[in-house]
Design a protein around this motif. Structure first.
Motif, PDB file in Angstrom:
ATOM      1  N   ASP A  54       0.883  -1.120   0.103  1.00 58.20           N
ATOM      2  CA  ASP A  54       0.092  -0.071   0.172  1.00 58.20           C
ATOM      3  C   ASP A  54       0.825   1.253   0.026  1.00 58.20           C
ATOM      4  N   GLY A  55       2.166   1.154  -0.673  1.00 65.30           N
ATOM      5  CA  GLY A  55       2.759   2.537  -0.796  1.00 65.30           C
ATOM      6  C   GLY A  55       3.405   2.961   0.633  1.00 65.30           C
ATOM      7  N   GLY A  56       3.375   2.246   1.551  1.00 63.22           N
ATOM      8  CA  GLY A  56       4.127   2.360   2.999  1.00 63.22           C
ATOM      9  C   GLY A  56       3.080   3.426   3.519  1.00 63.22           C
ATOM     10  N   LYS A  57       1.869   3.442   3.421  1.00 61.72           N
ATOM     11  CA  LYS A  57       0.933   4.143   4.267  1.00 61.72           C
ATOM     12  C   LYS A  57      -0.092   3.497   5.213  1.00 61.72           C
ATOM     13  N   ARG A  58      -0.034   2.146   5.001  1.00 62.76           N
ATOM     14  CA  ARG A  58      -0.814   1.156   5.697  1.00 62.76           C
ATOM     15  C   ARG A  58      -0.528   0.923   7.492  1.00 62.76           C
ATOM     16  N   CYS A  59      -1.218   0.515   8.301  1.00 65.00           N
ATOM     17  CA  CYS A  59      -0.866   0.289   9.620  1.00 65.00           C
ATOM     18  C   CYS A  59      -1.969  -0.872  10.072  1.00 65.00           C
ATOM     19  N   GLU A  60      -1.385  -1.764  10.790  1.00 63.86           N
ATOM     20  CA  GLU A  60      -1.977  -2.779  11.362  1.00 63.86           C
ATOM     21  C   GLU A  60      -2.063  -2.934  12.859  1.00 63.86           C
TER      22      GLU A  60
ATOM     23  N   GLU B 226       3.188  12.808  11.232  1.00 61.73           N
ATOM     24  CA  GLU B 226       1.661  12.367  11.401  1.00 61.73           C
ATOM     25  C   GLU B 226       1.779  11.864  12.882  1.00 61.73           C
ATOM     26  N   MET B 227       0.536  12.090  13.449  1.00 60.18           N
ATOM     27  CA  MET B 227       0.123  11.644  14.702  1.00 60.18           C
ATOM     28  C   MET B 227      -1.090  10.581  14.665  1.00 60.18           C
ATOM     29  N   PHE B 228      -0.960   9.596  15.375  1.00 55.00           N
ATOM     30  CA  PHE B 228      -2.233   8.511  15.047  1.00 55.00           C
ATOM     31  C   PHE B 228      -2.885   8.768  16.508  1.00 55.00           C
ATOM     32  N   SER B 229      -4.315   8.937  16.268  1.00 51.47           N
ATOM     33  CA  SER B 229      -5.439   8.966  17.386  1.00 51.47           C
ATOM     34  C   SER B 229      -6.713   8.390  16.770  1.00 51.47           C
ATOM     35  N   TRP B 230      -6.503   7.215  16.398  1.00 50.09           N
ATOM     36  CA  TRP B 230      -7.798   6.734  15.877  1.00 50.09           C
ATOM     37  C   TRP B 230      -7.755   6.690  14.367  1.00 50.09           C
ATOM     38  N   GLU B 231      -7.034   7.876  13.793  1.00 50.91           N
ATOM     39  CA  GLU B 231      -6.753   8.289  12.251  1.00 50.91           C
ATOM     40  C   GLU B 231      -5.415   9.012  12.600  1.00 50.91           C
ATOM     41  N   TRP B 232      -4.706   9.079  11.228  1.00 48.25           N
ATOM     42  CA  TRP B 232      -3.679   9.845  11.143  1.00 48.25           C
ATOM     43  C   TRP B 232      -4.063  11.314  10.913  1.00 48.25           C
ATOM     44  N   ASN B 233      -3.153  12.226  11.715  1.00 48.27           N
ATOM     45  CA  ASN B 233      -3.500  13.626  11.376  1.00 48.27           C
ATOM     46  C   ASN B 233      -1.901  14.283  11.124  1.00 48.27           C
ATOM     47  N   PRO B 234      -1.952  15.283  10.456  1.00 50.08           N
ATOM     48  CA  PRO B 234      -0.752  16.103  10.340  1.00 50.08           C
ATOM     49  C   PRO B 234       0.055  16.660  11.721  1.00 50.08           C
ATOM     50  N   ALA B 235       1.170  16.234  11.768  1.00 46.23           N
ATOM     51  CA  ALA B 235       2.095  17.026  12.990  1.00 46.23           C
ATOM     52  C   ALA B 235       3.016  18.005  12.423  1.00 46.23           C
ATOM     53  N   THR B 236       3.681  18.292  13.231  1.00 43.49           N
ATOM     54  CA  THR B 236       4.880  19.363  12.948  1.00 43.49           C
ATOM     55  C   THR B 236       5.972  18.601  12.215  1.00 43.49           C
ATOM     56  N   ALA B 237       6.264  19.231  10.939  1.00 44.09           N
ATOM     57  CA  ALA B 237       7.217  18.756   9.973  1.00 44.09           C
ATOM     58  C   ALA B 237       8.749  18.717  10.635  1.00 44.09           C
ATOM     59  N   HIS B 238       9.181  17.551  10.301  1.00 43.31           N
ATOM     60  CA  HIS B 238      10.713  17.733  10.532  1.00 43.31           C
ATOM     61  C   HIS B 238      11.447  18.858   9.721  1.00 43.31           C
ATOM     62  N   PRO B 239      12.306  19.656  10.450  1.00 42.69           N
ATOM     63  CA  PRO B 239      12.885  20.716   9.693  1.00 42.69           C
ATOM     64  C   PRO B 239      14.004  20.420   8.563  1.00 42.69           C
ATOM     65  N   GLU B 240      14.358  19.319   8.711  1.00 39.58           N
ATOM     66  CA  GLU B 240      15.511  18.956   7.678  1.00 39.58           C
ATOM     67  C   GLU B 240      15.052  17.588   6.910  1.00 39.58           C
TER      68      GLU B 240
ATOM     69  N   THR C 213      -5.389   4.649   7.178  1.00 38.47           N
ATOM     70  CA  THR C 213      -4.210   4.404   6.376  1.00 38.47           C
ATOM     71  C   THR C 213      -3.770   5.875   6.657  1.00 38.47           C
ATOM     72  N   ALA C 214      -2.495   6.105   6.551  1.00 37.99           N
ATOM     73  CA  ALA C 214      -1.644   7.168   6.703  1.00 37.99           C
ATOM     74  C   ALA C 214      -1.956   8.104   5.480  1.00 37.99           C
ATOM     75  N   ARG C 215      -1.695   9.489   5.744  1.00 39.00           N
ATOM     76  CA  ARG C 215      -1.959  10.280   4.543  1.00 39.00           C
ATOM     77  C   ARG C 215      -0.845  10.358   3.740  1.00 39.00           C
ATOM     78  N   LYS C 216       0.441  10.160   3.915  1.00 38.93           N
ATOM     79  CA  LYS C 216       1.772   9.826   3.382  1.00 38.93           C
ATOM     80  C   LYS C 216       2.394   8.587   3.749  1.00 38.93           C
ATOM     81  N   SER C 217       3.281   8.402   2.951  1.00 36.57           N
ATOM     82  CA  SER C 217       4.321   7.250   3.016  1.00 36.57           C
ATOM     83  C   SER C 217       5.286   7.688   3.949  1.00 36.57           C
ATOM     84  N   HIS C 218       5.224   6.364   4.962  1.00 36.37           N
ATOM     85  CA  HIS C 218       6.379   6.696   5.946  1.00 36.37           C
ATOM     86  C   HIS C 218       7.295   5.119   5.850  1.00 36.37           C
ATOM     87  N   ARG C 219       7.348   4.531   4.730  1.00 32.71           N
ATOM     88  CA  ARG C 219       8.025   3.331   4.659  1.00 32.71           C
ATOM     89  C   ARG C 219       9.489   3.443   4.930  1.00 32.71           C
TER      90      ARG C 219
END
Length: 122
Positions: A9-15, A58-72, A27-33
């Motif tokens: 699933d493009g590195g977005k799926r979580c079980e 992203e942070m997970f609390s029953w669904e994935w939501n954007p979190a503060t982006a890593h600066p680098e 499923t995450a919004r972006k790939s974290h593979r």
């Protein structure tokens, strides 16, 4: 236990694994593979990933939501949950290896490696 961001699933799926079986969760919004995942404030925190997603968090609390982006941005960098937040041990794409702390929903550098390092575990 959560098993997330494999090559399927493009590195977005979580079980969620209960010791016997797995069930799919949001499923995450972006790939974290190629990224990292730790626990922050009782929630899963996924940071970095493949090419275009290495800055995305992203942070997970029953669904994935954007979190503060890593600066680098980061890929293949381990993390560890600590009382103060989450420590990330990453190698910048154009600088020395750094230790980052994610706390109060902010990223701060808290240390540098004596020698540049990459592809390590914590």
């Amino acid at each position: 236990m959560y098993i997330c961001f494999g090559s399927y699933d493009g590195g977005k799926r979580c079980e969620r694994f209960d010791g016997t079986t797995t069930t799919s969760v949001s499923t995450a919004r972006k790939s974290h593979r190629d990224g990292s995942m730790c626990v922050y404030d009782g929630r899963l925190l996924a940071v970095g990933g493949t090419n275009d997603d290495e800055f995305y968090s992203e942070m997970f609390s029953w669904e994935w939501n954007p979190a503060t982006a890593h600066p680098e941005g980061h890929r293949y960098a381990p993390c560890i949950s600590v009382d103060e937040g989450v420590l990330f041990f990453s190698r910048s794409s154009n600088a020395e290896s750094k230790v980052w702390l994610f706390s109060n929903f902010e990223w701060n550098v808290v240390g540098n490696f004596v020698k540049d390092a990459s592809y390590f575990t914590s």
